[in-house]
Design an enzyme around this catalytic site. Structure first.
Site, PDB file in Angstrom:
ATOM      1  N   GLY A  31       4.056   4.612  -5.285  1.00 34.58           N
ATOM      2  CA  GLY A  31       3.625   3.658  -5.917  1.00 34.58           C
ATOM      3  C   GLY A  31       3.948   2.503  -5.810  1.00 34.58           C
ATOM      4  N   GLU A  35      -5.044  -1.432  -6.827  1.00 33.52           N
ATOM      5  CA  GLU A  35      -7.026  -0.871  -7.482  1.00 33.52           C
ATOM      6  C   GLU A  35      -7.036   0.783  -6.900  1.00 33.52           C
ATOM      7  OE1 GLU A  35      -5.975  -3.605  -7.490  1.00 33.52           O
ATOM      8  OE2 GLU A  35      -7.001  -4.729  -9.514  1.00 33.52           O
ATOM      9  N   GLY A  36      -6.304   0.550  -5.514  1.00 40.17           N
ATOM     10  CA  GLY A  36      -6.531   1.562  -4.468  1.00 40.17           C
ATOM     11  C   GLY A  36      -6.267   2.903  -4.880  1.00 40.17           C
ATOM     12  N   HIS A  37      -4.744   3.405  -5.680  1.00 39.13           N
ATOM     13  CA  HIS A  37      -4.680   4.157  -6.010  1.00 39.13           C
ATOM     14  C   HIS A  37      -5.516   4.798  -7.480  1.00 39.13           C
ATOM     15  CE1 HIS A  37      -0.520   2.214  -3.996  1.00 39.13           C
ATOM     16  NE2 HIS A  37      -0.362   3.392  -3.636  1.00 39.13           N
TER      17      HIS A  37
HETATM   18  P1  AMP Z   1       0.499   5.494  -1.018  1.00 39.25           P
HETATM   19  O1  AMP Z   1       1.262   4.583  -2.483  1.00 39.25           O
HETATM   20  O2  AMP Z   1       0.680   4.365   0.203  1.00 39.25           O
HETATM   21  O3  AMP Z   1       1.073   6.247   0.168  1.00 39.25           O
HETATM   22  O4  AMP Z   1      -0.685   5.275  -1.032  1.00 39.25           O
HETATM   23  C1  AMP Z   1      -1.281   6.697  -2.035  1.00 39.25           C
HETATM   24  C2  AMP Z   1      -2.715   7.015  -2.020  1.00 39.25           C
HETATM   25  O5  AMP Z   1      -3.754   6.446  -2.210  1.00 39.25           O
HETATM   26  C3  AMP Z   1      -2.505   8.176  -0.664  1.00 39.25           C
HETATM   27  O6  AMP Z   1      -4.163   8.573  -0.670  1.00 39.25           O
HETATM   28  C4  AMP Z   1      -3.846   6.283   0.062  1.00 39.25           C
HETATM   29  O7  AMP Z   1      -4.525   6.629   0.926  1.00 39.25           O
HETATM   30  C5  AMP Z   1      -4.147   5.624  -1.243  1.00 39.25           C
HETATM   31  N1  AMP Z   1      -4.586   4.789  -1.524  1.00 39.25           N
HETATM   32  C6  AMP Z   1      -3.894   3.185  -0.427  1.00 39.25           C
HETATM   33  N2  AMP Z   1      -4.420   2.744  -0.695  1.00 39.25           N
HETATM   34  C7  AMP Z   1      -5.811   2.611  -1.120  1.00 39.25           C
HETATM   35  C8  AMP Z   1      -7.001   1.755  -0.795  1.00 39.25           C
HETATM   36  N3  AMP Z   1      -6.971   0.370  -1.061  1.00 39.25           N
HETATM   37  N4  AMP Z   1      -8.210   2.693  -1.167  1.00 39.25           N
HETATM   38  C9  AMP Z   1      -8.255   4.153  -1.221  1.00 39.25           C
HETATM   39  N5  AMP Z   1      -7.145   4.490  -1.433  1.00 39.25           N
HETATM   40  C10 AMP Z   1      -5.959   3.629  -1.429  1.00 39.25           C
END
Ligand code: AMP
Length: 282
Positions: A31, A35-37
């Site tokens: 959560g 923009e990465g998510h």
């Molecule tokens: P998290 O919520 O941090 O566990 O991330 C969930 C998913 O989003 C994981 O697969 C992360 O690798 C991906 N993610 C987080 N930050 C980025 C980003 N800047 N660019 C691409 N994917 C991301």
């Protein structure tokens, strides 16, 4: 879009969709979406008939001194973001729903884990693997989308899927960055104003390393030294690790050839940031 909080309902829903032959894409997250998510959701949306997003801050993957309680959360905002990205289901369970009693079986990741974040966060990837086995069984996706910002996680999920024969295609997605090069992360909100101006130097360090390899440098120690010097000169932060391995095997790379990862973790006052680049060396 539906929000589901119980495992029983999610499984029932997914079973019905699978019986209709629908393809399911799945984006696991903790959560506080950025923009990465969103890039994972944008990649997944056109590739699958049904898109499932999970939001679960998994206690098992946090160490005792880490930021579990302080981890940023904003479900209302996430809900709107997911809606705008065309998500069909948000799976949003509580910790009690996911772990009603102490586990009687534990998953231990044996390989690719004694380096990078696996080394500096003991037990972290055991917690990631355990929750993913549960989430994969609950959602039963055809494809699962993971960001290469967490490249070690991608390598370990690849092993998890193969070792446990999950019929799931792993789709890695490139890292999304701010305009100044800082990798987007939910934890960036912990940075002070001054730290936020310094944080792009992590990526600049990686880019310097890449440029030196392109000029012919092949000694990993020299490259690590170059990045370390750049970061310590430009940031008030503690370098946790800067390491270079083959990718995705994550084995020591003495001569730098083939696909390699240069990865780092740096601790600012309240935020531990990670970043990496994966490059092909001739
Ligand atoms: P998290 O919520 O941090 O566990 O991330 C969930 C998913 O989003 C994981 O697969 C992360 O690798 C991906 N993610 C987080 N930050 C980025 C980003 N800047 N660019 C691409 N994917 C991301």
């Amino acid at each position: 879009m539906r929000i589901i909080t119980t495992i029983a309902e999610m499984q029932k829903e997914m079973k019905a969709l699978k019986a209709q032959g629908r393809t399911v894409g799945y984006v696991p997250t903790m959560g506080y979406l950025h923009e990465g998510h969103m890039s994972l959701m944008k990649t997944a949306r056109p590739q699958n008939e049904i898109l499932v997003l999970s939001i679960f801050v998994n206690p098992l993957q946090f160490g005792p001194t880490e930021d579990l309680d302080a981890y940023p959360r904003d479900f209302d905002r996430d809900h709107k973001t997911a809606e705008a990205e065309g998500v069909d289901y948000i799976f949003y369970p509580s910790a009690e729903e996911m772990y009603p009693q102490e586990a009687s079986i534990k998953i231990t990741v044996e390989q690719r884990t004694n380096v990078l974040c696996g080394k500096s966060r003991p037990g972290h990837f055991d917690g990631v693997a355990t929750v993913l086995v549960k989430l994969f069984n609950i959602i039963q996706p055809d494809r699962a989308y993971f960001g290469l910002k967490d490249a070690q996680q991608v390598a370990i999920v690849d092993s998890l899927i193969k070792d446990f024969n999950f019929p799931i295609e792993l789709v890695p997605v490139n890292t999304i960055r701010e305009e100044d090069g800082l990798a987007k992360s939910s934890r960036n909100v912990y940075l002070s104003k001054e730290e936020r101006t310094q944080a792009p130097e992590l990526n600049k360090g990686l880019q310097l390393a890449k440029a030196s390899i392109e000029r012919g440098e092949r000694n990993p120690q020299n490259i690590v030294g170059l990045i370390n010097k750049h970061i310590t000169e430009h940031c008030d932060a503690e370098v946790d690790y800067i390491e270079i391995y083959s990718y995705p095997e994550l084995e020591q790379s003495y001569t730098l050839s083939g696909k390699i990862i240069i990865a780092l973790a740096v601790k600012f006052s309240k935020a531990r940031l990670i970043d990496n680049i994966i490059i092909e060396v001739e």
